[in-house]
Design a protein around this motif. Structure first.
Motif, PDB file in Angstrom:
ATOM      1  N   GLN A   1      28.729   8.294 -35.113  1.00  0.00           N
ATOM      2  CA  GLN A   1      28.319   8.093 -33.729  1.00  0.00           C
ATOM      3  C   GLN A   1      26.824   7.814 -33.645  1.00  0.00           C
ATOM      4  OE1 GLN A   1      29.482  11.771 -31.895  1.00  0.00           O
ATOM      5  NE2 GLN A   1      27.556  12.769 -32.348  1.00  0.00           N
ATOM      6  N   VAL A   2      26.434   7.133 -32.593  1.00  0.00           N
ATOM      7  CA  VAL A   2      25.021   6.869 -32.330  1.00  0.00           C
ATOM      8  C   VAL A   2      24.433   8.132 -31.707  1.00  0.00           C
ATOM      9  CG1 VAL A   2      23.371   5.472 -31.040  1.00  0.00           C
ATOM     10  CG2 VAL A   2      25.392   4.390 -32.034  1.00  0.00           C
ATOM     11  N   GLU A   3      23.431   8.694 -32.373  1.00  0.00           N
ATOM     12  CA  GLU A   3      22.776   9.911 -31.887  1.00  0.00           C
ATOM     13  C   GLU A   3      21.666   9.596 -30.890  1.00  0.00           C
ATOM     14  OE1 GLU A   3      23.377  13.203 -32.647  1.00  0.00           O
ATOM     15  OE2 GLU A   3      25.159  12.596 -33.764  1.00  0.00           O
ATOM     16  N   ALA A   4      20.950   8.499 -31.124  1.00  0.00           N
ATOM     17  CA  ALA A   4      19.844   8.125 -30.244  1.00  0.00           C
ATOM     18  C   ALA A   4      19.589   6.627 -30.368  1.00  0.00           C
ATOM     19  CB  ALA A   4      18.573   8.893 -30.614  1.00  0.00           C
ATOM     20  N   MET A   5      19.086   6.054 -29.281  1.00  0.00           N
ATOM     21  CA  MET A   5      18.731   4.635 -29.267  1.00  0.00           C
ATOM     22  C   MET A   5      17.455   4.486 -28.449  1.00  0.00           C
ATOM     23  SD  MET A   5      20.973   1.472 -27.891  1.00  0.00           S
ATOM     24  CE  MET A   5      20.162   0.099 -27.118  1.00  0.00           C
ATOM     25  N   SER A   6      16.457   3.849 -29.039  1.00  0.00           N
ATOM     26  CA  SER A   6      15.183   3.652 -28.353  1.00  0.00           C
ATOM     27  C   SER A   6      14.721   2.217 -28.529  1.00  0.00           C
ATOM     28  CB  SER A   6      14.107   4.582 -28.922  1.00  0.00           C
ATOM     29  OG  SER A   6      14.456   5.932 -28.727  1.00  0.00           O
ATOM     30  N   PHE A   7      14.071   1.695 -27.511  1.00  0.00           N
ATOM     31  CA  PHE A   7      13.442   0.385 -27.605  1.00  0.00           C
ATOM     32  C   PHE A   7      12.002   0.599 -28.044  1.00  0.00           C
ATOM     33  CE2 PHE A   7      16.945  -0.137 -24.688  1.00  0.00           C
ATOM     34  CZ  PHE A   7      17.537  -1.283 -25.171  1.00  0.00           C
ATOM     35  N   ALA A   8      11.464  -0.369 -28.812  1.00  0.00           N
ATOM     36  CA  ALA A   8      10.136  -0.191 -29.390  1.00  0.00           C
ATOM     37  C   ALA A   8       9.351  -1.485 -29.320  1.00  0.00           C
ATOM     38  CB  ALA A   8      10.271   0.259 -30.842  1.00  0.00           C
ATOM     39  N   PHE A   9       8.035  -1.369 -29.430  1.00  0.00           N
ATOM     40  CA  PHE A   9       7.145  -2.518 -29.548  1.00  0.00           C
ATOM     41  C   PHE A   9       6.775  -2.665 -31.007  1.00  0.00           C
ATOM     42  CE2 PHE A   9       6.129  -0.912 -25.226  1.00  0.00           C
ATOM     43  CZ  PHE A   9       6.523  -2.037 -24.517  1.00  0.00           C
ATOM     44  N   GLY A  10       6.469  -3.867 -31.433  1.00  0.00           N
ATOM     45  CA  GLY A  10       6.034  -4.076 -32.800  1.00  0.00           C
ATOM     46  C   GLY A  10       7.089  -4.751 -33.635  1.00  0.00           C
ATOM     47  N   GLU A  11       7.127  -4.415 -34.913  1.00  0.00           N
ATOM     48  CA  GLU A  11       8.045  -5.061 -35.854  1.00  0.00           C
ATOM     49  C   GLU A  11       9.507  -4.821 -35.505  1.00  0.00           C
ATOM     50  OE1 GLU A  11       9.002  -5.044 -40.634  1.00  0.00           O
ATOM     51  OE2 GLU A  11       7.136  -4.177 -39.915  1.00  0.00           O
ATOM     52  N   ASP A  12       9.817  -3.640 -35.003  1.00  0.00           N
ATOM     53  CA  ASP A  12      11.194  -3.295 -34.641  1.00  0.00           C
ATOM     54  C   ASP A  12      11.356  -3.292 -33.131  1.00  0.00           C
ATOM     55  OD1 ASP A  12      11.904  -2.808 -37.363  1.00  0.00           O
ATOM     56  OD2 ASP A  12      10.879  -0.878 -37.218  1.00  0.00           O
TER      57      ASP A  12
ATOM     58  N   VAL B   1      15.451   0.968 -32.234  1.00  0.00           N
ATOM     59  CA  VAL B   1      15.626   1.966 -33.284  1.00  0.00           C
ATOM     60  C   VAL B   1      16.858   2.782 -32.928  1.00  0.00           C
ATOM     61  CG1 VAL B   1      14.628   3.978 -34.434  1.00  0.00           C
ATOM     62  CG2 VAL B   1      13.154   2.079 -33.748  1.00  0.00           C
ATOM     63  N   LEU B   2      17.824   2.816 -33.847  1.00  0.00           N
ATOM     64  CA  LEU B   2      19.040   3.603 -33.666  1.00  0.00           C
ATOM     65  C   LEU B   2      19.053   4.733 -34.676  1.00  0.00           C
ATOM     66  CD1 LEU B   2      21.795   0.839 -33.446  1.00  0.00           C
ATOM     67  CD2 LEU B   2      20.938   2.227 -31.578  1.00  0.00           C
ATOM     68  N   ILE B   3      19.440   5.910 -34.241  1.00  0.00           N
ATOM     69  CA  ILE B   3      19.722   7.003 -35.161  1.00  0.00           C
ATOM     70  C   ILE B   3      21.230   7.190 -35.118  1.00  0.00           C
ATOM     71  CG2 ILE B   3      19.420   9.445 -35.697  1.00  0.00           C
ATOM     72  CD1 ILE B   3      16.612   9.223 -34.514  1.00  0.00           C
ATOM     73  N   VAL B   4      21.861   6.930 -36.268  1.00  0.00           N
ATOM     74  CA  VAL B   4      23.312   6.936 -36.361  1.00  0.00           C
ATOM     75  C   VAL B   4      23.740   8.024 -37.339  1.00  0.00           C
ATOM     76  CG1 VAL B   4      25.336   5.526 -36.889  1.00  0.00           C
ATOM     77  CG2 VAL B   4      23.285   4.443 -35.984  1.00  0.00           C
ATOM     78  N   ASP B   5      24.684   8.852 -36.921  1.00  0.00           N
ATOM     79  CA  ASP B   5      25.224   9.900 -37.786  1.00  0.00           C
ATOM     80  C   ASP B   5      26.562   9.421 -38.322  1.00  0.00           C
ATOM     81  OD1 ASP B   5      25.689  12.275 -39.096  1.00  0.00           O
ATOM     82  OD2 ASP B   5      26.353  13.342 -37.308  1.00  0.00           O
ATOM     83  N   LEU B   6      26.612   9.176 -39.637  1.00  0.00           N
ATOM     84  CA  LEU B   6      27.826   8.711 -40.296  1.00  0.00           C
ATOM     85  C   LEU B   6      28.257   9.729 -41.344  1.00  0.00           C
ATOM     86  CD1 LEU B   6      26.827   4.973 -40.677  1.00  0.00           C
ATOM     87  CD2 LEU B   6      28.485   5.920 -39.096  1.00  0.00           C
ATOM     88  N   PRO B   7      29.527   9.693 -41.735  1.00  0.00           N
ATOM     89  CA  PRO B   7      30.037  10.713 -42.650  1.00  0.00           C
ATOM     90  C   PRO B   7      29.378  10.729 -44.024  1.00  0.00           C
ATOM     91  CG  PRO B   7      31.850   9.463 -41.684  1.00  0.00           C
ATOM     92  CD  PRO B   7      30.576   8.800 -41.264  1.00  0.00           C
ATOM     93  N   ASP B   8      28.934   9.553 -44.516  1.00  0.00           N
ATOM     94  CA  ASP B   8      28.391   9.495 -45.873  1.00  0.00           C
ATOM     95  C   ASP B   8      27.619   8.188 -46.061  1.00  0.00           C
ATOM     96  OD1 ASP B   8      30.355   7.396 -46.654  1.00  0.00           O
ATOM     97  OD2 ASP B   8      31.770   9.043 -46.403  1.00  0.00           O
ATOM     98  N   PRO B   9      26.857   8.084 -47.151  1.00  0.00           N
ATOM     99  CA  PRO B   9      26.079   6.860 -47.406  1.00  0.00           C
ATOM    100  C   PRO B   9      26.938   5.604 -47.568  1.00  0.00           C
ATOM    101  CG  PRO B   9      25.267   8.657 -48.767  1.00  0.00           C
ATOM    102  CD  PRO B   9      26.530   9.137 -48.124  1.00  0.00           C
ATOM    103  N   VAL B  10      28.141   5.741 -48.089  1.00  0.00           N
ATOM    104  CA  VAL B  10      29.013   4.577 -48.262  1.00  0.00           C
ATOM    105  C   VAL B  10      29.409   4.001 -46.903  1.00  0.00           C
ATOM    106  CG1 VAL B  10      31.241   3.792 -49.170  1.00  0.00           C
ATOM    107  CG2 VAL B  10      29.846   5.371 -50.510  1.00  0.00           C
ATOM    108  N   SER B  11      29.631   4.863 -45.919  1.00  0.00           N
ATOM    109  CA  SER B  11      29.934   4.392 -44.564  1.00  0.00           C
ATOM    110  C   SER B  11      28.760   3.611 -43.999  1.00  0.00           C
ATOM    111  CB  SER B  11      30.265   5.576 -43.653  1.00  0.00           C
ATOM    112  OG  SER B  11      31.426   6.235 -44.089  1.00  0.00           O
ATOM    113  N   MET B  12      27.537   4.094 -44.231  1.00  0.00           N
ATOM    114  CA  MET B  12      26.358   3.376 -43.751  1.00  0.00           C
ATOM    115  C   MET B  12      26.242   2.028 -44.444  1.00  0.00           C
ATOM    116  SD  MET B  12      23.923   3.290 -41.657  1.00  0.00           S
ATOM    117  CE  MET B  12      23.401   1.602 -41.550  1.00  0.00           C
ATOM    118  N   ALA B  13      26.535   1.990 -45.731  1.00  0.00           N
ATOM    119  CA  ALA B  13      26.486   0.724 -46.455  1.00  0.00           C
ATOM    120  C   ALA B  13      27.506  -0.258 -45.882  1.00  0.00           C
ATOM    121  CB  ALA B  13      26.746   0.952 -47.945  1.00  0.00           C
TER     122      ALA B  13
END
Length: 74
Positions: free
Chosen positions: A8-19, A22-34
């Protein structure tokens, strides 16, 4: 996005600059993120960068682990 693979998405913010977003996503494991990263990048619609975040407990565990290391040339 993450809800389809057990995350699930834990947080979402809009930003200035290069990005722009910014999303903070909680996934079960690194393979899911990949899997998410590969799918999003393959679409060509977005440029993404994943940065794994560690909990305090994970950092404490890492600090306790013994690592054998010898720098090159020594």
């Amino acid at each position: 996005m993450g809800c389809f693979i057990g995350g699930q998405v834990e947080a979402m913010s809009f930003a200035f600059g290069e990005d722009d977003i910014v999303l903070i996503v909680d996934l079960p494991d690194p393979v899911s993120m990949a899997a998410v990263s590969l799918t999003v990048k393959a679409s060509g619609a977005l440029h993404t960068r994943a940065t794994p975040l560690l909990t305090l407990d994970e950092i404490d565990e890492a600090a306790r682990r013994q690592v054998t290391f010898r720098s090159p040339g020594t």
